[in-house]
Scaffold this motif. Sequence first.
Motif, PDB file in Angstrom:
ATOM      1  N   ALA A   1      18.291  67.182  23.081  1.00  0.00           N
ATOM      2  CA  ALA A   1      19.650  67.533  23.494  1.00  0.00           C
ATOM      3  C   ALA A   1      19.662  68.979  23.963  1.00  0.00           C
ATOM      4  N   ILE A   2      19.583  69.162  25.251  1.00  0.00           N
ATOM      5  CA  ILE A   2      19.521  70.503  25.826  1.00  0.00           C
ATOM      6  C   ILE A   2      20.711  70.687  26.755  1.00  0.00           C
ATOM      7  N   SER A   3      21.411  71.774  26.595  1.00  0.00           N
ATOM      8  CA  SER A   3      22.529  72.079  27.485  1.00  0.00           C
ATOM      9  C   SER A   3      22.679  73.603  27.577  1.00  0.00           C
ATOM     10  N   PRO A   4      22.575  74.151  28.759  1.00  0.00           N
ATOM     11  CA  PRO A   4      22.254  73.483  30.024  1.00  0.00           C
ATOM     12  C   PRO A   4      20.749  73.251  30.158  1.00  0.00           C
ATOM     13  N   THR A   5      20.381  72.436  31.136  1.00  0.00           N
ATOM     14  CA  THR A   5      18.969  72.123  31.372  1.00  0.00           C
ATOM     15  C   THR A   5      18.367  73.003  32.463  1.00  0.00           C
ATOM     16  N   LEU A   6      19.089  74.018  32.882  1.00  0.00           N
ATOM     17  CA  LEU A   6      18.554  74.932  33.898  1.00  0.00           C
ATOM     18  C   LEU A   6      19.009  76.359  33.612  1.00  0.00           C
ATOM     19  N   GLN A   7      18.189  77.316  34.054  1.00  0.00           N
ATOM     20  CA  GLN A   7      18.497  78.740  33.931  1.00  0.00           C
ATOM     21  C   GLN A   7      18.197  79.412  35.271  1.00  0.00           C
ATOM     22  N   ASN A   8      19.023  80.391  35.646  1.00  0.00           N
ATOM     23  CA  ASN A   8      18.898  81.053  36.948  1.00  0.00           C
ATOM     24  C   ASN A   8      18.619  82.535  36.781  1.00  0.00           C
ATOM     25  N   HIS A   9      17.963  83.088  37.798  1.00  0.00           N
ATOM     26  CA  HIS A   9      17.686  84.523  37.800  1.00  0.00           C
ATOM     27  C   HIS A   9      17.659  85.015  39.248  1.00  0.00           C
ATOM     28  N   LEU A  10      18.420  86.078  39.520  1.00  0.00           N
ATOM     29  CA  LEU A  10      18.448  86.685  40.856  1.00  0.00           C
ATOM     30  C   LEU A  10      17.330  87.709  40.983  1.00  0.00           C
ATOM     31  N   CYS A  11      16.522  87.575  42.032  1.00  0.00           N
ATOM     32  CA  CYS A  11      15.453  88.535  42.319  1.00  0.00           C
ATOM     33  C   CYS A  11      15.824  89.319  43.571  1.00  0.00           C
ATOM     34  N   LEU A  12      15.837  90.636  43.443  1.00  0.00           N
ATOM     35  CA  LEU A  12      16.141  91.497  44.576  1.00  0.00           C
ATOM     36  C   LEU A  12      14.859  92.057  45.167  1.00  0.00           C
ATOM     37  N   LEU A  13      14.824  92.153  46.485  1.00  0.00           N
ATOM     38  CA  LEU A  13      13.659  92.637  47.220  1.00  0.00           C
ATOM     39  C   LEU A  13      13.883  94.080  47.656  1.00  0.00           C
ATOM     40  N   PRO A  14      12.855  94.754  48.157  1.00  0.00           N
ATOM     41  CA  PRO A  14      12.996  96.170  48.521  1.00  0.00           C
ATOM     42  C   PRO A  14      14.025  96.406  49.626  1.00  0.00           C
ATOM     43  N   ASP A  15      14.591  97.593  49.590  1.00  0.00           N
ATOM     44  CA  ASP A  15      15.525  98.045  50.628  1.00  0.00           C
ATOM     45  C   ASP A  15      14.697  98.619  51.778  1.00  0.00           C
ATOM     46  N   GLN A  16      14.437  97.795  52.792  1.00  0.00           N
ATOM     47  CA  GLN A  16      13.559  98.215  53.881  1.00  0.00           C
ATOM     48  C   GLN A  16      14.134  99.389  54.652  1.00  0.00           C
ATOM     49  N   LEU A  17      15.442  99.410  54.838  1.00  0.00           N
ATOM     50  CA  LEU A  17      16.057 100.519  55.564  1.00  0.00           C
ATOM     51  C   LEU A  17      15.852 101.833  54.827  1.00  0.00           C
ATOM     52  N   SER A  18      15.960 101.815  53.508  1.00  0.00           N
ATOM     53  CA  SER A  18      15.727 103.029  52.729  1.00  0.00           C
ATOM     54  C   SER A  18      14.272 103.486  52.832  1.00  0.00           C
ATOM     55  N   ILE A  19      13.354 102.529  52.922  1.00  0.00           N
ATOM     56  CA  ILE A  19      11.945 102.882  53.093  1.00  0.00           C
ATOM     57  C   ILE A  19      11.739 103.603  54.414  1.00  0.00           C
ATOM     58  N   PHE A  20      12.345 103.098  55.478  1.00  0.00           N
ATOM     59  CA  PHE A  20      12.228 103.757  56.782  1.00  0.00           C
ATOM     60  C   PHE A  20      12.872 105.144  56.760  1.00  0.00           C
ATOM     61  N   ILE A  21      14.002 105.265  56.074  1.00  0.00           N
ATOM     62  CA  ILE A  21      14.651 106.580  55.958  1.00  0.00           C
ATOM     63  C   ILE A  21      13.741 107.536  55.194  1.00  0.00           C
ATOM     64  N   HIS A  22      13.085 107.039  54.168  1.00  0.00           N
ATOM     65  CA  HIS A  22      12.143 107.869  53.405  1.00  0.00           C
ATOM     66  C   HIS A  22      10.995 108.327  54.297  1.00  0.00           C
ATOM     67  N   TYR A  23      10.466 107.414  55.114  1.00  0.00           N
ATOM     68  CA  TYR A  23       9.419 107.792  56.057  1.00  0.00           C
ATOM     69  C   TYR A  23       9.910 108.886  57.001  1.00  0.00           C
ATOM     70  N   ALA A  24      11.137 108.740  57.484  1.00  0.00           N
ATOM     71  CA  ALA A  24      11.681 109.726  58.424  1.00  0.00           C
ATOM     72  C   ALA A  24      11.804 111.104  57.774  1.00  0.00           C
ATOM     73  N   MET A  25      12.222 111.143  56.522  1.00  0.00           N
ATOM     74  CA  MET A  25      12.345 112.423  55.824  1.00  0.00           C
ATOM     75  C   MET A  25      10.975 113.078  55.634  1.00  0.00           C
ATOM     76  N   ILE A  26       9.967 112.270  55.288  1.00  0.00           N
ATOM     77  CA  ILE A  26       8.614 112.808  55.134  1.00  0.00           C
ATOM     78  C   ILE A  26       8.082 113.296  56.477  1.00  0.00           C
ATOM     79  N   LEU A  27       8.439 112.601  57.553  1.00  0.00           N
ATOM     80  CA  LEU A  27       8.008 113.025  58.885  1.00  0.00           C
ATOM     81  C   LEU A  27       8.604 114.382  59.243  1.00  0.00           C
ATOM     82  N   VAL A  28       9.891 114.556  58.965  1.00  0.00           N
ATOM     83  CA  VAL A  28      10.532 115.846  59.241  1.00  0.00           C
ATOM     84  C   VAL A  28       9.875 116.949  58.412  1.00  0.00           C
ATOM     85  N   LEU A  29       9.628 116.676  57.139  1.00  0.00           N
ATOM     86  CA  LEU A  29       8.965 117.662  56.278  1.00  0.00           C
ATOM     87  C   LEU A  29       7.584 118.016  56.820  1.00  0.00           C
TER      88      LEU A  29
END
Length: 651
Positions: free
Chosen positions: A494-522
């Motif tokens: 007797a199992i209730s509920p029979t499923l469990q969920n989890h949200l996985c977030l991926l990297p913020d690619q735009l922030s990575i590009f902004i970070h590259y741009a800041m390092i380039l300016v430096l």
Amino acid sequence: MSYAYPNAPFRPARRNSTSGPSNILVQMQNALPPWAQQWIAELRAQPRAGRRRSPSELKAMGRSTIRRVVKIANALILFWVWTLWWGERTVFQESLEGCGWGEWEKWPSHATPHHVAFVADPQLVDPHTYPGRPWPLSTLTVKFTDQYLRRSFSSMQRNLGPDSVLFLGDLFDGGREWATGTTSSPDERYKKYKDSFWKKEYSRFGRIFSDQFKEGDALSRDPLGRRMIASLPGNHDLGFGSGIKVPVRDRFQTFFGRGNRVDVLGNHTFVSVDTVSLSAMDQPDPQTGSTGTGSGDGKSPNEAIWKEAEEFLNQMNVHRAKAETHELKSLRGQAEGYQFHHAAVEVKEPSLGQLPQSETVGLPTILLTHVPLYRKAATPCGPYREHYPPSSSDEELQEDEQNSLKISGGYQYQNVLTQTISNDLVSKVGPNLVHVYSGDDHDYCEIAHREFSGSPREITVKSLSWAMGVRRPGFVLTSLWNPIDPTTGKSLEAISPTLQNHLCLLPDQLSIFIHYAMILVLTLVVLLARAVLVTIYPSQSNNADAGPILPLTKVQRHVPTSSISSSTIFAPHGLASRGTNTNSRSFEYYPEKGHEGSPTKGTFSGQGHGQRSGNENGKGVLGAVWGAFFGEVWFVAKVVLGWYIFLIWRW
């Protein structure tokens, strides 16, 4: 006149200087970077083997080596190597650290759950996405979005290895626009894209997702094998409602499978419904303008579009029973297929040639739809919605306009299904509906449908692409555990509920590009500052390969060798140190090599010669600064770009 040289030893004729080995080595050495030439010169100046170096010599050699290695340019290169590794590898690994199944699923220790990953709206970027974006920006957009999708999906497989991966529609962005053999896009901009273009997009989808799916085989524990199902269509794949063209849908189903289907995964029944086609039931016909599910002549408007989905729902019990019975047979290890009675019968005798009747087992049911189900306006989506977090921390908040999924529609899209379609869908899927998964919105939304029996929860899954309006793309992991008796299909615990969920977030690619741009300016600022200091204050520079101290002006006249101070020291680059004073005026002479390296003409830098004005002096200084700056920039860039190309090419 003749001369005699008694007892003179015989000397062979000298070889041509332009072809001698020593001259070739000199030319090769001159082609090396300045720091390499300096290093070779110091090696030649070192004592021969067998002579012990003094402590002062060893100390000087150590300082020289450190000066060559510990340079600003080398430090920047190392910093860039680390930064690019972080942005192209580490962030993807770190984003999945909290997504491991053992980090969040809570089952008994003896449980063997079935792991599912839901992927929504990859929407491969194509000419339909950014129609006004010029080349090469358009090409780079396609390159980097594809790379992000491939890395994300590959990381998911290698680190998580889900037993099943289910796509929730909108595989392409402009799939509905590309022509078939009998149709073409209504938009003039896309009429030139033929059926061959769609097939290339299909191959592209396979390279991004299908080719990476096998990377998770080693982690799967399902004895029946792994599955990837991508047959559920979205409005960007087919269109929406009355805007769908049947040949476009037929093409999609030919390559991906039918959008209306039943699958049993982890002892749960997954019902996929092509709701973008089903929505044509309550939309006006584009030709007659009539609405509804029927007309006076017995025919329904848009019937060719919605009929298949409606018939599928009307026969849901048959489809579910067939799928669940087949799953039980597989669990029992029985042969696939059905057994028929072998007998001679009369032609008119019925039923013996029919499939044996199956009964619905009653497994928990999960509904998959691209477009979310209807809900009341301002129904809050919860704390994980990226664009508009909840306006209050009250978990029982009944309305939150900003945090909700908007009830609206437009050309070839509708944010939610109509109330009529939603009620028809839920009522026909069955009484065991426990959960709904949808896509389309690109952002996360989770609600409980209290208007339906059992209050099934619905999760609208985030887009997997960083080009779909979300800074943090994501996917949803679902753990299923429902142990059953292989004979009856009844639950053993007797199992209730029979499923469990989890949200996985991926990297913020735009922030990575902004970070590259800041390092380039430096990087540019540091190299420019270094170029200024090296040019104006050469004595403060520790670089062994520093260029000329001050800007030089060439003098177009021959300078006798005797006029040059014997104390002048020529640096490896042709850079001279300060000579002796002549008539109380200092000057420096930089010889230029002629044939055999002999000085033929010189370059002066100094005061009191009247050979250039203050304006020329300023331009010369600026030129020397820019020359040193661009030289260092190129030195750093060629290494960093090579490393970056390697990282994006390898994965």
